[in-house]
Design a protein around this motif. Structure first.
Motif, short mmCIF file in Angstrom:
data_model
loop_
_atom_site.label_atom_id
_atom_site.label_comp_id
_atom_site.label_asym_id
_atom_site.label_seq_id
_atom_site.Cartn_x
_atom_site.Cartn_y
_atom_site.Cartn_z
N SER A 24 0.81 -1.21 0.00
CA SER A 24 0.00 0.00 0.00
C SER A 24 0.85 1.26 0.00
O SER A 24 0.52 2.24 -0.65
CB SER A 24 -0.94 0.00 1.21
OG SER A 24 -0.22 0.04 2.41
N VAL A 25 1.97 1.23 0.75
CA VAL A 25 2.76 2.45 0.85
C VAL A 25 3.49 2.77 -0.44
O VAL A 25 3.73 3.92 -0.76
CB VAL A 25 3.76 2.36 2.02
CG1 VAL A 25 4.97 1.53 1.64
CG2 VAL A 25 4.20 3.74 2.47
N ILE A 26 3.81 1.74 -1.23
CA ILE A 26 4.47 1.99 -2.50
C ILE A 26 3.49 2.48 -3.54
O ILE A 26 3.78 3.39 -4.31
CB ILE A 26 5.17 0.70 -2.98
CG1 ILE A 26 6.33 0.37 -2.05
CG2 ILE A 26 5.67 0.84 -4.42
CD1 ILE A 26 6.99 -0.95 -2.34
N SER A 27 2.28 1.90 -3.56
CA SER A 27 1.31 2.27 -4.58
C SER A 27 0.59 3.56 -4.26
O SER A 27 0.02 4.19 -5.14
CB SER A 27 0.29 1.13 -4.75
OG SER A 27 -0.41 0.92 -3.54
N GLN A 28 0.58 3.97 -2.98
CA GLN A 28 -0.12 5.18 -2.58
C GLN A 28 0.80 6.03 -1.72
O GLN A 28 0.61 6.16 -0.51
CB GLN A 28 -1.40 4.82 -1.81
CG GLN A 28 -2.35 3.92 -2.60
CD GLN A 28 -3.56 3.53 -1.77
OE1 GLN A 28 -3.92 4.19 -0.81
NE2 GLN A 28 -4.18 2.44 -2.14
N GLU A 29 1.80 6.62 -2.35
CA GLU A 29 2.84 7.30 -1.62
C GLU A 29 2.33 8.51 -0.86
O GLU A 29 2.96 8.95 0.11
CB GLU A 29 3.96 7.72 -2.58
CG GLU A 29 4.70 6.55 -3.18
CD GLU A 29 5.85 6.99 -4.06
OE1 GLU A 29 6.38 6.14 -4.77
OE2 GLU A 29 6.19 8.18 -4.04
N ASN A 30 1.20 9.07 -1.27
CA ASN A 30 0.68 10.27 -0.61
C ASN A 30 -0.19 9.93 0.60
O ASN A 30 -0.61 10.83 1.32
CB ASN A 30 -0.12 11.11 -1.61
CG ASN A 30 0.78 11.69 -2.71
OD1 ASN A 30 1.93 12.03 -2.46
ND2 ASN A 30 0.25 11.78 -3.92
N ASP A 31 -0.51 8.67 0.79
CA ASP A 31 -1.32 8.28 1.94
C ASP A 31 -0.55 8.47 3.23
O ASP A 31 0.66 8.26 3.29
CB ASP A 31 -1.74 6.81 1.82
CG ASP A 31 -2.86 6.62 0.82
OD1 ASP A 31 -3.25 5.46 0.63
OD2 ASP A 31 -3.33 7.61 0.24
N LYS A 32 -1.27 8.82 4.27
CA LYS A 32 -0.62 8.97 5.57
C LYS A 32 -0.43 7.60 6.22
O LYS A 32 -1.16 6.65 5.95
CB LYS A 32 -1.46 9.87 6.47
CG LYS A 32 -1.48 11.32 6.01
CD LYS A 32 -2.12 12.22 7.05
CE LYS A 32 -2.03 13.68 6.62
NZ LYS A 32 -2.57 14.60 7.65
N TYR A 33 0.55 7.54 7.08
CA TYR A 33 0.85 6.31 7.81
C TYR A 33 -0.05 6.27 9.04
O TYR A 33 0.02 7.13 9.92
CB TYR A 33 2.32 6.32 8.22
CG TYR A 33 2.83 5.02 8.75
CD1 TYR A 33 3.11 3.96 7.89
CD2 TYR A 33 3.07 4.84 10.10
CE1 TYR A 33 3.60 2.76 8.37
CE2 TYR A 33 3.56 3.64 10.59
CZ TYR A 33 3.83 2.61 9.72
OH TYR A 33 4.31 1.42 10.20
N VAL A 34 -0.92 5.28 9.10
CA VAL A 34 -1.96 5.23 10.12
C VAL A 34 -1.47 4.46 11.34
O VAL A 34 -1.12 3.28 11.26
CB VAL A 34 -3.25 4.58 9.58
CG1 VAL A 34 -4.32 4.55 10.67
CG2 VAL A 34 -3.74 5.33 8.35
N VAL A 35 -1.45 5.16 12.47
CA VAL A 35 -1.03 4.55 13.73
C VAL A 35 -2.23 4.50 14.67
O VAL A 35 -2.85 5.54 14.96
CB VAL A 35 0.09 5.36 14.40
CG1 VAL A 35 0.50 4.73 15.73
CG2 VAL A 35 1.30 5.46 13.47
N VAL A 36 -2.57 3.31 15.14
CA VAL A 36 -3.63 3.16 16.13
C VAL A 36 -2.98 3.10 17.51
O VAL A 36 -2.12 2.27 17.77
CB VAL A 36 -4.47 1.89 15.88
CG1 VAL A 36 -5.44 1.66 17.03
CG2 VAL A 36 -5.24 2.02 14.57
#
Length: 374
Positions: A24-36
């Motif tokens: 997911s992080v490679i294909s959607q580089e603009n997405d934020k990193y979600v920390v629960v």
């Protein structure tokens, strides 16, 4: 439920899915990193009451401090399982992480003991569980007995059954490495920055909820039952310091993943061995890079036939945990090539780690030091 358990009594799923991150992080580089962020206990479940303190309050204060700082960083999105004094059932906490499509799960707790034991420790889910770790897991998981209709929510899971614990962990060993990396960052930061006693990274079997797969850790901040440590953890300065240490560990962990997946690779011929150097290679003179290919409780002989034909093998042992490595070089370009070889040999979850003076350091820290060209 019993209140004299050795450790605190609450946990959500601790499990792994680095593959979800890597795709997911490679294909959607603009997405934020979600920390629960999960503050243990809450509401009518106060957690342990060592020295009269409230574990649920300390855990929440630290979680809110961690979240507030991470929210200032545009790379992160923070999701809380609770932001106030309320009881959230175990399966609901897992559901929150699922719905958030989280990249990371961090659960905060405080320990207790009948003695003056003290120190921090961080747990990950793992196959190996000695008697002490099984008791920790049993006590942590036993909170489900406080919930209504827990038999249906947990599909017959018995927190007192070793067989149930084994059933939880068998399918998760493939994803152990990344959670161990985060847990190591946390413990090393507590020890080196705050001078807290580290009781180490430990494995135990915790409840797995609703297929919640992500790198996850449960952090025990210390023992409320210890007179000195309990006072420290109940104080504003103590909670602030612990929160800052956790924040740094989370950032370091994310940046180490970014380095693995985003550092550009130069065009190089096929790698023949771990000592080759080519023009344009990135060499870090005081750093040794290795490819971590596996981790677990089994001591495996370092023979190529045990590792799908790979050679240049090494291993370390910490407590009951063995880590296995392929390659050893100061050449970062080369270690990336060796990682590709490991993946091609079937070690899909392989990743690069760094050492300085024989001590593990965050990969991002090693890369910040700069490289010379050859």
């Amino acid at each position: 439920m019993k209140r004299n358990s050795i450790h605190s009594i609450f946990l959500v799923a601790i499990i792994f899915m680095i593959t979800g991150y890597s795709t997911s992080v490679i294909s959607q580089e603009n997405d934020k990193y979600v920390v629960v962020l999960d503050a243990g206990h809450g509401g009518h479940d106060s957690g342990n009451r060592g020295n009269g303190y409230y574990e649920k309050e300390i855990a929440l204060n630290v979680v809110l401090a961690v979240g507030a700082e991470l929210e200032k960083d545009s790379r992160f999105k923070v999701v809380y399982t609770r932001k106030k004094d309320e009881f959230i059932e175990l399966h609901e906490r897992g559901s929150i992480a699922n719905k958030a499509n989280a990249d990371l799960f961090v659960s905060i707790h405080c320990n207790s003991h009948r003695s003056q034991a003290y120190g921090t420790e961080t747990f990950v889910l793992g196959l190996h569980a000695n008697d002490e770790n099984f008791n920790v897991a049993k006590n942590e998981n036993s909170v489900i007995l406080l919930e209504d209709n827990y038999e249906a929510n947990y599909d017959g899971f018995d927190p007192n059954s070793p067989e149930s614990i084994i059933g939880l962990t068998l399918m998760q060993e493939e994803y152990l490495d990344q959670s161990l990396t985060l847990a190591s960052f946390v413990q090393n930061r507590f020890k080196k920055t705050l001078d807290r006693k580290s009781r180490g990274v430990k494995q135990a079997g915790f409840v797995v909820l609703h297929q919640t797969y992500m790198p996850s850790v449960l952090i025990e901040l210390g023992f409320l039952t210890n007179n000195k440590e309990g006072k420290y953890l109940n104080s504003k300065p103590g909670q602030t310091a612990m929160a800052k240490s956790i924040i740094t560990s989370i950032v370091d962990y994310k940046e180490s993943l970014d380095a693995i997946y985003y550092v550009p690779k130069t065009e190089t011929p096929e790698v023949g061995n771990a000592t080759a150097k080519m023009e344009g290679d990135k060499v870090y003179e005081d750093v040794i890079f290795k490819v971590q290919i596996a981790a677990g409780s089994t001591d495996i002989v370092l023979e190529s036939f045990n590792f799908n034909g790979l050679d240049q093998l090494s291993k370390t042992k910490t407590g009951d945990l063995y880590k296995y490595f392929f390659g050893s070089t100061s050449n970062y370009t080369l270690i990336q090539e060796l990682k590709e070889i490991a993946v091609a040999k079937g070690f899909d979850s392989s990743f690069v780690v760094a050492f300085r003076n024989n001590e593990s350091i965050p990969l991002a820290e090693a890369l910040k030091a700069g490289a010379s060209s050859n």
